[in-house]
Design an enzyme around this catalytic site. Structure first.
Site, PDB file in Angstrom:
ATOM      1  N   PRO A  90      42.832  35.193  36.758  1.00  0.00           N
ATOM      2  CA  PRO A  90      44.157  35.078  36.135  1.00  0.00           C
ATOM      3  C   PRO A  90      44.961  33.921  36.707  1.00  0.00           C
ATOM      4  CG  PRO A  90      43.888  37.235  37.205  1.00  0.00           C
ATOM      5  CD  PRO A  90      42.617  36.490  37.400  1.00  0.00           C
ATOM      6  N   GLU A 117      40.507  42.491  44.534  1.00  0.00           N
ATOM      7  CA  GLU A 117      41.650  41.565  44.465  1.00  0.00           C
ATOM      8  C   GLU A 117      41.209  40.145  44.127  1.00  0.00           C
ATOM      9  OE1 GLU A 117      44.818  42.332  44.382  1.00  0.00           O
ATOM     10  OE2 GLU A 117      44.050  44.376  44.468  1.00  0.00           O
ATOM     11  N   ARG A 155      28.850  28.963  20.859  1.00  0.00           N
ATOM     12  CA  ARG A 155      28.862  28.757  19.401  1.00  0.00           C
ATOM     13  C   ARG A 155      29.196  27.325  19.030  1.00  0.00           C
ATOM     14  NH1 ARG A 155      33.567  29.485  16.996  1.00  0.00           N
ATOM     15  NH2 ARG A 155      32.846  30.729  15.244  1.00  0.00           N
ATOM     16  N   ASP A 169      37.337  26.519  12.015  1.00  0.00           N
ATOM     17  CA  ASP A 169      37.917  27.585  12.832  1.00  0.00           C
ATOM     18  C   ASP A 169      39.326  27.229  13.270  1.00  0.00           C
ATOM     19  OD1 ASP A 169      35.850  29.364  12.896  1.00  0.00           O
ATOM     20  OD2 ASP A 169      34.993  28.631  14.774  1.00  0.00           O
TER      21      ASP A 169
HETATM   22  N1  SAM Z   1      44.450  39.948  42.386  1.00  0.00           N
HETATM   23  C1  SAM Z   1      44.126  39.103  41.269  1.00  0.00           C
HETATM   24  C2  SAM Z   1      45.380  38.417  40.759  1.00  0.00           C
HETATM   25  O1  SAM Z   1      46.459  39.005  40.805  1.00  0.00           O
HETATM   26  O2  SAM Z   1      45.261  37.274  40.267  1.00  0.00           O
HETATM   27  C3  SAM Z   1      43.511  39.902  40.158  1.00  0.00           C
HETATM   28  C4  SAM Z   1      42.116  40.294  40.431  1.00  0.00           C
HETATM   29  S1  SAM Z   1      41.374  41.123  39.074  1.00  0.00           S
HETATM   30  C5  SAM Z   1      41.797  42.768  39.420  1.00  0.00           C
HETATM   31  C6  SAM Z   1      39.660  41.051  39.425  1.00  0.00           C
HETATM   32  C7  SAM Z   1      38.901  39.936  38.753  1.00  0.00           C
HETATM   33  O3  SAM Z   1      38.992  40.061  37.342  1.00  0.00           O
HETATM   34  C8  SAM Z   1      39.376  38.534  39.040  1.00  0.00           C
HETATM   35  O4  SAM Z   1      38.899  38.053  40.270  1.00  0.00           O
HETATM   36  C9  SAM Z   1      38.806  37.764  37.863  1.00  0.00           C
HETATM   37  O5  SAM Z   1      37.464  37.408  38.065  1.00  0.00           O
HETATM   38  C10 SAM Z   1      38.877  38.784  36.738  1.00  0.00           C
HETATM   39  N2  SAM Z   1      40.052  38.588  35.847  1.00  0.00           N
HETATM   40  C11 SAM Z   1      41.072  39.443  35.696  1.00  0.00           C
HETATM   41  N3  SAM Z   1      41.974  38.989  34.811  1.00  0.00           N
HETATM   42  C12 SAM Z   1      41.511  37.814  34.364  1.00  0.00           C
HETATM   43  C13 SAM Z   1      42.005  36.843  33.441  1.00  0.00           C
HETATM   44  N4  SAM Z   1      43.162  37.003  32.809  1.00  0.00           N
HETATM   45  N5  SAM Z   1      41.267  35.728  33.210  1.00  0.00           N
HETATM   46  C14 SAM Z   1      40.087  35.558  33.850  1.00  0.00           C
HETATM   47  N6  SAM Z   1      39.586  36.441  34.751  1.00  0.00           N
HETATM   48  C15 SAM Z   1      40.268  37.547  35.008  1.00  0.00           C
END
Ligand code: SAM
Length: 248
Positions: A90, A117, A155, A169
């Protein structure tokens, strides 16, 4: 068609990713030899007999962190130092169609699925080329994000889909896509727009472009900044945006 595009997913849930490979169109493309897919179980690189992959964060705080050592061993096992490594997170840059296109032109990618995390920062520093976010929300682990990225990328590879289907698209020309209709001509007293039955290609193309502009102005007006519009199109989108503002 080439089979040079290799996708490797490092995950704590290899079965989930393999099921996606098995049941999706990306899997069908791999069966045809258009790409190579692989899901690697990070846990099989854990060092202790409990196969531990997470530990408490230095400095304290909630949750656990995916440890560097099993992840590094998994990355080395797929020769990640010589490949393009993507970490969906994220806190990454927003993943957009442009990125999908750029990634589709490489010879493949390794995706690291985070969990808890997140992953130890030293893995990001040592192996990762880019961190991408699929949206402003937090998922519990990275598999869905990795699948989103894979699906958007594969794709666009040459020879996977018909090129006109990709070309039309949403986002390909900076606009959202026009609406689609198929048989029957009337469904619950709603009729297909007359122009689509006309067989008049130029009129159909004009109508579709107009619909794209209307949709984009209504739903994603910020996209219009990057699109070349002629005078009539500019007026059309302006009038929609003014109406939207008045309705607020
Ligand atoms: N503590 C992190 C933060 O607040 O940014 C969130 C960790 S999340 C619970 C666990 C994993 O889910 C991340 O390390 C990532 O690989 C994936 N993930 C969660 N949300 C995501 C998003 N919006 N985009 C990409 N990967 C995501």
């Amino acid at each position: 068609m080439d089979s040079g595009y290799g996708i490797t997913v490092l995950t704590l849930f290899p079965e989930l990713v393999r099921e996606y490979f098995r049941t999706s169109l990306v899997g069908k493309a791999a069966e045809r030899g258009a790409l190579h897919l692989e899901a690697v179980d990070i846990r099989s690189f854990a060092r202790d007999r409990h196969r531990t992959c997470d530990d408490a964060p230095y400095g304290g705080g909630a949750g656990m962190v995916l440890m560097a050592e099993p992840l590094a061993a998994a990355l080395d096992s797929v020769d990640a130092q010589a490949r393009h490594v993507v970490f969906p997170t994220p806190s990454g840059f927003p993943f957009r169609q442009d990125d999908a296109l750029r990634l589709s032109r490489l010879d493949g990618m390794v995706l690291i699925c985070g969990r808890y995390e997140g992953i130890d920062q030293r893995i990001v520093d040592e192996y990762v080329h880019e961190e991408l976010s699929i949206g402003d929300y937090v998922l519990s682990s990275g598999e869905l994000a990795a699948m989103v990225i894979i699906d958007a990328v594969y794709r666009l590879r040459e020879g996977i889909l018909r090129s006109e289907s990709v070309r039309e698209d949403s986002f390909q020309d900076g606009l959202l896509e026009y609406p689609h209709y198929t048989r029957p001509e009337t469904f619950r007293s709603r009729s297909v727009p007359e122009v689509l039955l006309s067989g008049h290609h130029a009129r159909i193309a004009r109508w579709r472009r107009e619909q794209q502009l209307i949709r984009t102005a209504e739903k994603r007006p910020e996209l219009l900044q990057h699109v070349q519009l002629d005078e009539a199109e500019r007026k059309l989108t302006e009038s929609i945006r003014t109406k939207e503002r008045d309705d607020e």
